[in-house]
Design a protein around this motif. Structure first.
Motif, PDB file in Angstrom:
ATOM      1  N   GLN A 100       0.894  -1.113   0.068  1.00  0.00           N
ATOM      2  CA  GLN A 100      -0.213   0.087  -0.105  1.00  0.00           C
ATOM      3  C   GLN A 100       0.860   1.339   0.120  1.00  0.00           C
ATOM      4  O   GLN A 100       1.898   1.217   0.478  1.00  0.00           O
ATOM      5  CB  GLN A 100      -0.909  -0.167   1.101  1.00  0.00           C
ATOM      6  CG  GLN A 100      -0.171  -0.059   2.341  1.00  0.00           C
ATOM      7  CD  GLN A 100      -1.014   0.213   3.761  1.00  0.00           C
ATOM      8  OE1 GLN A 100      -2.193  -0.515   3.686  1.00  0.00           O
ATOM      9  NE2 GLN A 100      -0.582   0.615   4.708  1.00  0.00           N
ATOM     10  N   THR A 115       0.319   5.307   1.039  1.00  0.00           N
ATOM     11  CA  THR A 115      -0.559   6.286   1.455  1.00  0.00           C
ATOM     12  C   THR A 115      -0.077   7.686   1.006  1.00  0.00           C
ATOM     13  O   THR A 115      -0.829   8.597   1.468  1.00  0.00           O
ATOM     14  CB  THR A 115      -0.553   6.112   2.906  1.00  0.00           C
ATOM     15  OG1 THR A 115       0.593   6.176   3.598  1.00  0.00           O
ATOM     16  CG2 THR A 115      -1.328   4.919   3.445  1.00  0.00           C
ATOM     17  N   SER A 118       5.380   8.858   3.639  1.00  0.00           N
ATOM     18  CA  SER A 118       5.204   7.660   4.224  1.00  0.00           C
ATOM     19  C   SER A 118       5.957   6.572   3.427  1.00  0.00           C
ATOM     20  O   SER A 118       6.562   6.901   2.461  1.00  0.00           O
ATOM     21  CB  SER A 118       3.614   7.241   4.030  1.00  0.00           C
ATOM     22  OG  SER A 118       3.086   7.163   2.662  1.00  0.00           O
ATOM     23  N   TYR A 161       5.314   5.661   8.734  1.00  0.00           N
ATOM     24  CA  TYR A 161       3.808   5.608   8.503  1.00  0.00           C
ATOM     25  C   TYR A 161       3.608   4.856   7.301  1.00  0.00           C
ATOM     26  O   TYR A 161       4.397   5.520   6.374  1.00  0.00           O
ATOM     27  CB  TYR A 161       3.171   7.160   8.771  1.00  0.00           C
ATOM     28  CG  TYR A 161       3.271   7.668  10.033  1.00  0.00           C
ATOM     29  CD1 TYR A 161       2.277   7.206  11.016  1.00  0.00           C
ATOM     30  CD2 TYR A 161       4.269   8.719  10.603  1.00  0.00           C
ATOM     31  CE1 TYR A 161       2.372   7.660  12.312  1.00  0.00           C
ATOM     32  CE2 TYR A 161       4.186   9.060  12.007  1.00  0.00           C
ATOM     33  CZ  TYR A 161       3.279   8.546  12.590  1.00  0.00           C
ATOM     34  OH  TYR A 161       3.370   9.035  13.965  1.00  0.00           O
ATOM     35  N   GLY A 162       2.386   4.518   7.206  1.00  0.00           N
ATOM     36  CA  GLY A 162       2.022   3.907   5.952  1.00  0.00           C
ATOM     37  C   GLY A 162       2.427   2.233   5.704  1.00  0.00           C
ATOM     38  O   GLY A 162       2.216   1.692   4.569  1.00  0.00           O
TER      39      GLY A 162
END
Lengths: 91, 279
Positions: B252, B254, B258, B270-271
């Motif tokens: 993924q 984001t 990230s 993050y992400g």
């Protein structure tokens, strides 16, 4: 052709693929067609005859095609090599 | 016809698989014994067809080139167990000197995306220095979609790499990498055998596990960074690595700063999908 008539000028083409649409940005790729033949620039980018579109313009090249912005709108999918300018010179 | 496979264990580590994802090719210099190089060269003097597929009939060629331990271990790492062996051999045979430079291209049939369902592999049975016109590739361009028709006018490309190498060199490529033939001012015959291996198993991270390899903090940036939008190559290399690890559903992005953007962070990015850390 008479003795006094100048030889016909021929178009040369210079393709410069740049990092972005700024004509002063770094050249990623270069190809040169002079007198109907592809002329291979030196292998080392430091030795390429032009380091930007602006530098080529200084040497008399004229831009005849700018990067197609429609090809740059999908940031997730890079297409082709950078932003392509096409220049010409008549000699 | 019963098709064979090689049963050599995987040899590439996490970092080496990631390196392949970033660059799109892998050089294995001089891995084929000199005696085999000589036999291959001599055979190709008798079979000058551009598809000398009958060379695949010889056990010495199967054992030492097709199932060469270094090559087969790398292929096993990338294509999984039970991969299919080549059934077609091509030879880019060239009489040197040869002035012409080939146009940049991707081979017909290229499909773009994170998947790696086959490998296109090359073998030099003779020394192939720059004077013998080795193939030139643009590292990282297996992640930059293009078409044959749109790139035939390309000349020099920043970051391109020669595959000049000693006899017995095998190199693995992602089929869709941009490449071209180069001028060969030397003299003599230059053979370049080309063949493909095929995936028969779902992708899985069953190559050599590397202690300490951290997918959350791995560097996914690649050599074709300038060809597209900033960081695109990080996304593409990370997606390819996740696909090879059998974890594509957990990949993924984001956005923003990230994962998988490279950065000096003081915590997990993050992400990053925690599911990837447990693979």
């Amino acid at each position: 052709m008479s003795d006094t008539e100048a030889p016909a000028k021929r178009q040369s083409l210079l393709y410069l693929q740049l990092r972005n649409t700024n004509p002063g940005s770094q050249v990623l790729g270069m190809s040169l067609f002079i007198a109907g033949k592809m002329v291979e620039p030196p292998a080392d980018p430091k030795d390429w005859p032009y380091q930007s579109v602006l530098a080529a313009i200084e040497e008399g090249w004229r831009v005849i095609s700018f990067p197609n912005l429609a090809l740059l709108m999908d940031e997730a999918v890079p297409q082709t090599l950078g932003c392509e300018f096409i220049l010409e010179k008549w000699t | 016809m019963s098709r064979r496979t090689c049963d050599h264990p995987p040899t590439l580590t996490d970092s080496q698989v990631l390196e392949f994802c970033r660059h799109g090719f892998l050089m294995l210099p001089g891995v084929v014994p000199e005696e085999i190089n000589r036999r291959a060269f001599e055979y190709l003097e008798t079979d000058t067809h551009y598809e000398p597929t009958r060379i695949l009939d010889f056990d010495w060629f199967q054992d030492q080139v097709i199932c060469n331990p270094a090559a087969a271990g790398a292929v096993r790492s990338l294509l999984g167990p039970g991969y299919g062996l080549p059934i077609l051999m091509s030879n880019h045979r060239r009489q040197c000197p040869h002035e012409g430079v080939g146009g940049w291209h991707v081979d017909g049939g290229s499909r773009w995306g994170p998947q790696l369902n086959d490998l296109q592999v090359f073998y030099y049975p003779q020394d192939t220095p720059l004077e013998m016109g080795p193939t030139e590739v643009v590292p990282g361009t297996h992640l930059v979609p293009n078409t044959q028709r749109a790139m035939a006018h390309y000349g020099r490309i920043r970051g391109s790499a020669s595959t000049a190498a000693p006899a017995g060199t095998i190199f693995l490529t992602c089929y869709r990498i941009w490449h071209r033939a180069t001028a060969a001012p030397g003299s003599g015959i230059r053979n370049l055998l080309k063949y493909c291996y095929w995936r028969n198993a779902p992708p899985a991270r069953d190559w050599v596990r590397e202690p300490g390899f951290d997918m959350a903090r791995a560097n996914f940036s690649g050599p074709a960074a300038g060809f597209g939008e900033q960081f695109h190559e990080c996304y593409s290399a990370a997606e390819m690595f996740c696909w090879l690890a059998g974890q594509h559903p957990h990949y993924q992005v984001t956005g923003g700063q990230s994962w998988p953007l490279p950065a000096l962070r003081n915590d997990l990015p993050y992400g990053f999908n925690p599911a990837l850390a447990t693979v």
